[in-house]
Scaffold this motif. Structure first.
Motif, mmCIF file in Angstrom:
data_model
loop_
_atom_site.group_PDB
_atom_site.id
_atom_site.type_symbol
_atom_site.label_atom_id
_atom_site.label_comp_id
_atom_site.label_asym_id
_atom_site.label_seq_id
_atom_site.Cartn_x
_atom_site.Cartn_y
_atom_site.Cartn_z
ATOM 1 N N ARG A 57 0.818 -1.217 0.000
ATOM 2 C CA ARG A 57 0.000 0.000 0.000
ATOM 3 C C ARG A 57 0.851 1.265 0.000
ATOM 4 N NH1 ARG A 57 -3.213 -1.944 5.222
ATOM 5 N NH2 ARG A 57 -1.014 -2.333 5.694
ATOM 6 N N GLU A 58 2.127 1.130 0.363
ATOM 7 C CA GLU A 58 3.032 2.279 0.410
ATOM 8 C C GLU A 58 3.833 2.442 -0.875
ATOM 9 O OE1 GLU A 58 3.258 4.395 3.085
ATOM 10 O OE2 GLU A 58 1.561 3.274 3.899
ATOM 11 N N LEU A 59 3.710 1.507 -1.789
ATOM 12 C CA LEU A 59 4.519 1.525 -3.006
ATOM 13 C C LEU A 59 4.231 2.740 -3.875
ATOM 14 C CD1 LEU A 59 4.254 -2.250 -3.915
ATOM 15 C CD2 LEU A 59 6.407 -1.030 -3.518
ATOM 16 N N GLN A 60 5.285 3.193 -4.550
ATOM 17 C CA GLN A 60 5.174 4.256 -5.535
ATOM 18 C C GLN A 60 5.762 3.752 -6.850
ATOM 19 O OE1 GLN A 60 6.707 8.010 -4.103
ATOM 20 N NE2 GLN A 60 5.750 7.764 -2.093
ATOM 21 N N PRO A 61 5.407 4.365 -7.967
ATOM 22 C CA PRO A 61 5.916 3.899 -9.265
ATOM 23 C C PRO A 61 7.441 3.802 -9.282
ATOM 24 C CG PRO A 61 4.155 5.476 -9.602
ATOM 25 C CD PRO A 61 4.438 5.473 -8.127
ATOM 26 N N GLY A 62 7.934 2.662 -9.769
ATOM 27 C CA GLY A 62 9.370 2.453 -9.869
ATOM 28 C C GLY A 62 10.001 1.805 -8.661
ATOM 29 N N ASP A 63 9.189 1.351 -7.695
ATOM 30 C CA ASP A 63 9.715 0.793 -6.449
ATOM 31 C C ASP A 63 10.043 -0.694 -6.558
ATOM 32 O OD1 ASP A 63 9.612 3.154 -5.107
ATOM 33 O OD2 ASP A 63 7.951 2.631 -3.777
ATOM 34 N N GLY A 86 2.552 0.111 -8.924
ATOM 35 C CA GLY A 86 3.679 0.711 -9.630
ATOM 36 C C GLY A 86 5.014 0.041 -9.421
ATOM 37 N N ALA A 87 5.067 -1.035 -8.629
ATOM 38 C CA ALA A 87 6.340 -1.725 -8.421
ATOM 39 C C ALA A 87 6.859 -2.279 -9.743
ATOM 40 C CB ALA A 87 6.169 -2.854 -7.409
ATOM 41 N N VAL A 88 8.180 -2.177 -9.940
ATOM 42 C CA VAL A 88 8.791 -2.723 -11.153
ATOM 43 C C VAL A 88 9.538 -4.018 -10.855
ATOM 44 C CG1 VAL A 88 9.002 -0.483 -12.274
ATOM 45 C CG2 VAL A 88 10.872 -1.317 -10.824
ATOM 46 N N ALA A 89 9.785 -4.286 -9.558
ATOM 47 C CA ALA A 89 10.519 -5.488 -9.172
ATOM 48 C C ALA A 89 10.077 -5.918 -7.783
ATOM 49 C CB ALA A 89 12.021 -5.234 -9.199
ATOM 50 N N ALA A 90 10.288 -7.199 -7.489
ATOM 51 C CA ALA A 90 9.958 -7.727 -6.162
ATOM 52 C C ALA A 90 11.025 -8.716 -5.740
ATOM 53 C CB ALA A 90 8.588 -8.394 -6.167
ATOM 54 N N LEU A 91 11.368 -8.672 -4.464
ATOM 55 C CA LEU A 91 12.311 -9.614 -3.875
ATOM 56 C C LEU A 91 11.490 -10.674 -3.159
ATOM 57 C CD1 LEU A 91 15.411 -9.887 -3.634
ATOM 58 C CD2 LEU A 91 15.254 -8.712 -1.437
ATOM 59 N N VAL A 92 11.623 -11.935 -3.577
ATOM 60 C CA VAL A 92 10.802 -13.015 -3.039
ATOM 61 C C VAL A 92 11.702 -14.138 -2.538
ATOM 62 C CG1 VAL A 92 8.908 -12.452 -4.615
ATOM 63 C CG2 VAL A 92 10.579 -14.200 -5.270
ATOM 64 N N SER A 93 11.142 -14.995 -1.694
ATOM 65 C CA SER A 93 11.909 -16.131 -1.172
ATOM 66 C C SER A 93 11.222 -17.458 -1.463
ATOM 67 C CB SER A 93 12.116 -15.972 0.341
ATOM 68 O OG SER A 93 10.874 -15.892 1.015
ATOM 69 N N GLU A 94 10.171 -17.425 -2.284
ATOM 70 C CA GLU A 94 9.449 -18.637 -2.641
ATOM 71 C C GLU A 94 9.191 -18.657 -4.142
ATOM 72 O OE1 GLU A 94 5.820 -18.728 -0.475
ATOM 73 O OE2 GLU A 94 6.777 -19.023 1.482
#
Length: 468
Positions: A57-63, A86-94
């Motif tokens: 909910r806190e994300l902004q474009p390019g995050d 607007g997230a362009v990438a995500a760090l995941v562990s699964e």
């Protein structure tokens, strides 16, 4: 999906409440962060990243979105909403299904990866770095140090209370070459937290504000808390330790390097003395006078600690005096509000026995033509000491002698039970019914002290009273 593997393992403390805090930062130097990412992870960051957030909910474009697994929410289930924000990438562990337009980077541990990034970023800077921990007063002391250093420099500082294994590394990633100092607040809920945070922060100076029974659910006893706070002073990077001689647990802490002592003790390097000879509260330190914005005992202690650090970092007494005099208490930490003829001491950020005792002392000494009313919500994370701790608050309340006591929650009923023999006391199961009662009970010129643990969100009670 890009998978990143690690050859080295780190022990990452997992905080029960850590992931419930909405944390987001802007990256001041996205290009340098991309280079750091490639060095630390061994994999290139395919898209420029403007910021990092742990709450979709806190994300902004390019995050970059951190897909953390919490007690109630799993970030891996929120990748599409993250993309929509607007997230362009995500760090995941699964292993997760691809999300169109969202680049996924898989690692063994999101927390460990974030810590490694922050540790490597911190090592780029050779400036004084102060690590602050303690049971009470961390945030206010940090803000006072920041105010003093800002008089002649450009200090970097923990944002708000980002003092967890999530907030600290994110704070470190906002450090730039323009900063002259860094002041990092370090909290702990369980053994090992401070040692881990210190491995990221690499403090050159360390300050323990005090030690009191807090977070006993994770620590079990006071001795473990003392050991945890003292572990800050074992950091290999530490050159100077600030020792509080007024705290019975801090004064015996061991440190191999240079010690600077402070406290309301004539033997301290920075010896403080309360001065109530004028209408405005003042603090005397080694013959120098600081005008305080309020007479709250906690602020007096925090100002003494901050002034000691500032002087050791070369800040003049005149600049320290100006910074302290203009300081505005941090929201929810002894903040004095006035509305509808009432004075409300907003001390709602958190509560343990010692901080509540100090707040009651402030209420007792606060000048008023009306009644003094204590409004208290449960203290959380007290473990097996919950009943005993709430009974201790009741005893402290009897000593302070307010005109009325209002409690809300479960264990806080013990407080009302203790005080009811000598003070009109009322207990409620909900804040809504308590608020209704206070509306009818309070009169013009009354002074209310409102306090409770963070999970009680007692500030909403103040907002309700102000709005009605």
């Amino acid at each position: 999906m890009i998978r990143i593997s690690w050859g080295k393992k780190f022990l990452i403390p997992i905080w029960k409440s850590c992931w419930s805090i909405a944390v987001r930062i802007d990256l001041p130097q996205p290009d340098q962060f991309a280079a750091l990412w490639a060095t630390v992870t061994g994999s290139p960051l395919k898209d420029p990243v403007a910021g990092i957030a742990s709450d979709h909910r806190e994300l902004q474009p390019g995050d970059l979105f951190l897909a953390l697994k919490g007690a109630r929410v799993d970030g891996h289930q929120l990748l599409q909403p993250a993309k929509d924000r607007g997230a362009v990438a995500a760090l995941v562990s699964e292993a997760v299904d691809p999300v169109d337009g969202l680049r996924l980077y898989r690692v063994a541990s999101v927390e460990e990866t974030l810590g490694n990034l922050a540790r490597s970023w911190r090592q780029r800077f050779s400036i004084p770095v102060l690590g602050i921990t303690g049971s009470n007063g961390k945030t206010t002391t940090k803000e006072l140090v920041r105010a003093c250093l800002s008089r002649s420099g450009h200090p970097h500082c923990t944002t708000g209370n980002f003092n967890t294994s999530l907030g600290v590394p994110l704070s470190l990633l906002t450090l730039t070459a323009d900063h002259t100092h860094s002041v990092i607040e370090m909290g702990a809920n369980q053994p090992g937290d401070i040692r881990y945070l210190a491995s990221l922060v690499k403090p050159t100076l360390g300050l323990v504000t005090n030690v009191a029974p807090a977070h006993l659910e994770g620590f079990k006893n006071l001795e473990t808390i003392v050991s945890e706070k003292e572990s800050l002073l074992t950091a290999d990077s530490l050159e100077t330790a600030f020792i509080n001689l007024s705290d019975e647990h801090c004064r015996t802490m061991q440190f191999r390097g240079r010690k600077v002592t402070f406290g309301f003790d004539t033997n301290a390097d920075y010896a403080g003395r309360s001065d109530r000879s004028s209408a405005r509260p003042r603090l005397q330190i080694n013959g120098h006078t600081l005008n305080l914005p309020t007479a709250h005992p906690a602020l007096e202690k925090n100002a003494l600690a901050a002034a000691s650090v500032a002087r050791e970092l070369g800040i003049s007494w005149s600049d320290i005096s100006a910074a302290v005099a203009r300081f505005e208490p941090v929201r929810g930490r002894g903040e004095v509000l006035t509305f509808r003829g009432l004075t409300v001491i907003n001390d709602t950020y958190n509560a343990n026995v010692e901080s509540t005792r100090t707040a009651l002392e402030f209420l007792r000494s606060y000048p008023s033509r009306g009644r003094k009313i204590f409004v208290f919500g449960d203290m959380f994370e007290m473990g097996e000491a919950a009943e005993q701790s709430h009974a201790a608050v009741g005893q402290a309340c009897l000593e302070a002698g307010p005109d009325a006591v209002f409690t809300v929650g479960n264990f806080s009923e013990i407080v009302a039970r203790v005080t009811s023999a000598r003070i009109p006391s009322f207990h409620f199961k909900s804040k809504e019914t308590l608020q209704d009662k206070l509306r009818r009970f309070c009169r013009r010129d009354d002074v209310l002290l409102v306090k409770g643990s963070r999970g009680m969100a007692m500030e909403t009670l103040i907002q309700g009273l102000e709005g009605n």
